[in-house]
Design a protein around this motif. Sequence first.
Motif, PDB file in Angstrom:
ATOM      1  N   PHE A   1       2.849   2.206  -2.110  1.00 53.10           N
ATOM      2  CA  PHE A   1       2.894   2.759  -3.468  1.00 53.10           C
ATOM      3  C   PHE A   1       1.714   3.682  -3.751  1.00 53.10           C
ATOM      4  O   PHE A   1       1.784   4.530  -4.644  1.00 53.10           O
ATOM      5  N   GLN A   2       0.627   3.507  -3.017  1.00 54.17           N
ATOM      6  CA  GLN A   2      -0.553   4.344  -3.233  1.00 54.17           C
ATOM      7  C   GLN A   2      -0.475   5.652  -2.460  1.00 54.17           C
ATOM      8  O   GLN A   2      -1.301   6.542  -2.675  1.00 54.17           O
ATOM      9  N   ASP A   3       0.502   5.779  -1.573  1.00 52.92           N
ATOM     10  CA  ASP A   3       0.601   6.978  -0.752  1.00 52.92           C
ATOM     11  C   ASP A   3       2.065   7.348  -0.537  1.00 52.92           C
ATOM     12  O   ASP A   3       2.625   7.142   0.542  1.00 52.92           O
TER      13      ASP A   3
ATOM     14  N   PRO B   1       0.802  -1.236   0.000  1.00 49.68           N
ATOM     15  CA  PRO B   1       0.000   0.000   0.000  1.00 49.68           C
ATOM     16  C   PRO B   1       0.826   1.274   0.000  1.00 49.68           C
ATOM     17  O   PRO B   1       0.301   2.348  -0.323  1.00 49.68           O
TER      18      PRO B   1
ATOM     19  N   ARG C   1      10.330  -1.970  -7.529  1.00 50.04           N
ATOM     20  CA  ARG C   1       8.897  -1.782  -7.720  1.00 50.04           C
ATOM     21  C   ARG C   1       8.328  -2.687  -8.798  1.00 50.04           C
ATOM     22  O   ARG C   1       7.211  -3.169  -8.689  1.00 50.04           O
TER      23      ARG C   1
ATOM     24  N   ALA D   1       7.456   6.525  -2.757  1.00 51.31           N
ATOM     25  CA  ALA D   1       6.993   5.430  -1.903  1.00 51.31           C
ATOM     26  C   ALA D   1       8.171   4.792  -1.178  1.00 51.31           C
ATOM     27  O   ALA D   1       9.296   4.778  -1.680  1.00 51.31           O
TER      28      ALA D   1
END
Length: 204
Positions: A120-122, A118, A195, A158
């Motif tokens: 990577f989303q924030d 998660p 990533r 991230a």
Amino acid sequence: MGGRVLIALGGNAMTAPDGSASPADQQRAIGEAMASVAALSRAGHEVVLTHGNGPQVGNLLLKNQLAAHVVPPVPLDWCVAQTQGTIGTLVMNALQRELGHARVAAIVTRTLVDPADPAFQDPVKPIGRYFGEDEARRFEQHGQVWRRFDRGWRRVVASPRPVEILDAPAAVALIDAGFTVVAAGAGECRSCAGRTARRPESRP
């Protein structure tokens, strides 16, 4: 009989006292640090080195940003790999000056992360220098994420949880063969390099 010693060099420890990260400043600081490392090696210890790269990768990112209108900025993992190679070379040269024909090796190390992490989303980890909003918006056109802080705008990335150091077996083999090894350099930023790696498989 000495033991195995892990030494972590901070990125700021490889600059001048005032924070300057010119090539001469970095060479001087790393040379001073390696004098102490060489003493451990002469005492019979196996030495493994890792390092941060805050100021060093910050310099590369600034070059990216200043030249963005001329050449496309390169990804962060490229910058991290460059700092691993550069710092590793400086460490190897300094140790060999201290120890003569020392067996020293530096490994550009990759870290596996879960693409579904998660984090990577924030993106929340700030890197590089502060810029004005106009410049930040321009860099966002290259796919970067920028956020506003008290002192201005700064790029954020991230910082997912590392799952595995992919090149650890190579480092262990070199250590077992009698090399002083520089590996897993670049602090938290190294986790960004994986990533696009596969998701970790379940293991028995």
